[in-house]
Design a protein around this motif. Structure first.
Motif, mmCIF file in Angstrom:
data_model
loop_
_atom_site.group_PDB
_atom_site.id
_atom_site.type_symbol
_atom_site.label_atom_id
_atom_site.label_comp_id
_atom_site.label_asym_id
_atom_site.label_seq_id
_atom_site.Cartn_x
_atom_site.Cartn_y
_atom_site.Cartn_z
ATOM 1 N N ALA A 177 0.865 -1.186 0.000
ATOM 2 C CA ALA A 177 0.000 0.000 0.000
ATOM 3 C C ALA A 177 0.895 1.227 0.000
ATOM 4 C CB ALA A 177 -0.912 0.004 1.224
ATOM 5 N N LYS A 178 0.827 2.017 -1.067
ATOM 6 C CA LYS A 178 1.588 3.252 -1.194
ATOM 7 C C LYS A 178 0.594 4.402 -1.216
ATOM 8 C CE LYS A 178 5.136 5.964 -2.210
ATOM 9 N NZ LYS A 178 6.101 6.356 -1.171
ATOM 10 N N SER A 179 0.548 5.198 -0.119
ATOM 11 C CA SER A 179 -0.494 6.207 0.066
ATOM 12 C C SER A 179 -1.850 5.510 -0.043
ATOM 13 C CB SER A 179 -0.343 7.346 -0.941
ATOM 14 O OG SER A 179 0.878 8.034 -0.719
ATOM 15 N N ASN A 180 -2.671 5.890 -1.011
ATOM 16 C CA ASN A 180 -3.982 5.254 -1.150
ATOM 17 C C ASN A 180 -4.022 4.290 -2.331
ATOM 18 O OD1 ASN A 180 -3.772 7.192 -3.118
ATOM 19 N ND2 ASN A 180 -5.940 7.750 -3.080
ATOM 20 N N LYS A 181 -2.849 3.872 -2.797
ATOM 21 C CA LYS A 181 -2.774 2.985 -3.960
ATOM 22 C C LYS A 181 -2.189 1.632 -3.556
ATOM 23 C CE LYS A 181 -1.992 6.920 -7.067
ATOM 24 N NZ LYS A 181 -2.145 7.917 -5.974
ATOM 25 N N TRP A 182 -2.747 0.574 -4.142
ATOM 26 C CA TRP A 182 -2.273 -0.783 -3.883
ATOM 27 C C TRP A 182 -1.486 -1.296 -5.090
ATOM 28 C CZ3 TRP A 182 -2.140 -3.464 0.504
ATOM 29 C CH2 TRP A 182 -2.984 -3.082 1.552
#
Length: 320
Positions: A177-182
């Motif tokens: 999970a990078k910020s709000n991105k998977w």
């Protein structure tokens, strides 16, 4: 459900000096009568809970009834308290439950550590989101998560940036999970690849299992992958002079600022700034947004293209 509720009551009583029946009923979403029955059950089971009468009374538990986690260092306890964001846990299908898991951790600490840790919990909050949340399509997150946990090959249809779709069979190794991105980290044709989950338009788990590479470590791979990605990003550097009054506006975000030379401030109040963009078009759009408050010094060929773009804007509005 009742067994879990009884445990939650114990956790709350161990963390707090006195808790009223009303407060317990409210936190556990049950009636006062249910709490009173639960207290009888705990007492019959040998748990040393008892009631204090009076205006400031309530339920409490003997101080000696504690599970000791004193072998953990304070900074290690704080690391556990810094829980991942609710959104990340929700995406993974993890229900935090009625009682926060941190309450359960606190219930296992000696009193001296409980006070310090609760202060850390109440005064430090980690928000992993962005200011303007974009809705990422996580339709297939649950499927790829299952494949990751079960070491099973999967077939995915992946959409690239140019909207072209391609089908491939992968060995799912992990999720990041990078910020709000998977991102799905998977092995494809003997190479490790990163796939943005929102670009997966189809995913099917196969019956065939795979052997996880012994030399693969998810965290190490991701950090190396990030470093390599940043190193390969294109750069277009522009030297400009900016009206000093515009510096606060430009530094509101550090996305493009490479450096600010405050020593080179002219009598007219211009400050030399080095800006870094992904490409020339991005530079043109950004610089035009500052109007006559910014002027390009280098590269010289950018000045002519800025003039052409500005004149095109003038012609557009003159035509109305």
């Amino acid at each position: 459900m009742r067994a879990e509720r009884l445990l939650n009551i114990m956790f709350l009583l161990q963390n707090r000096d006195i808790v009223t029946t009303e407060r317990l009923a409210d936190e556990l979403n049950v009636s006062r009568r249910t709490i009173l029955r639960d207290m009888d059950a705990l007492s019959l089971a040998g748990i040393p809970v008892y009631a204090l009468r009076g205006k400031h009374g309530g339920w409490t538990i003997l101080e000696s009834f504690k599970t000791n986690l004193s072998y953990l260092k304070p900074e290690e306890i704080h690391a556990l308290i810094a829980s991942p964001s609710d959104k990340v846990l929700k995406d993974l299908g993890i229900n935090k439950g009625t009682i926060d898991i941190r309450e359960k951790l606190l219930s296992s600490l000696p009193e001296s550590d409980t006070v310090k840790t609760r202060i850390f919990w109440e005064r430090i909050y980690i928000d992993t989101g962005t200011w303007r949340e974009s809705r990422e399509d996580t339709t297939y997150l649950e499927i790829v998560q299952q494949a990751v946990l079960e070491n099973r090959k999967s077939t995915i249809v992946y959409k690239k940036l140019n909207d072209q779709e391609s089908e491939r069979t992968v060995e799912p190794l992990g999720l990041v999970a990078k910020s709000n991105k998977w991102y799905l980290i998977a092995k494809h044709e003997n190479h490790f690849r990163n796939y943005r989950v929102s670009r997966i338009v189809s995913a099917t788990i196969l019956d065939e299992a795979f052997k996880r590479p012994t030399n693969f470590h998810l965290i190490n791979y991701w950090e190396e992958s990030k470093t390599d990605f940043i190193r390969r990003l294109p750069e277009y550097v522009v030297g400009v002079e900016v009206k000093s009054t515009m510096i606060p506006r430009m530094t509101f975000t550090s996305k493009f600022i490479h450096s600010i030379d405050t020593k080179q401030i002219s009598k007219e109040g211009w400050t030399h700034v080095s800006l870094t963009f992904n490409d020339k078009q991005e530079a043109i759009e950004y610089i035009l947004g500052f109007g006559n408050q910014i002027r390009v010094i280098t590269p010289e060929n950018l000045i002519e293209e800025l003039l052409d773009s500005a004149q095109a804007v003038i012609r557009l509005y003159e035509s109305f």
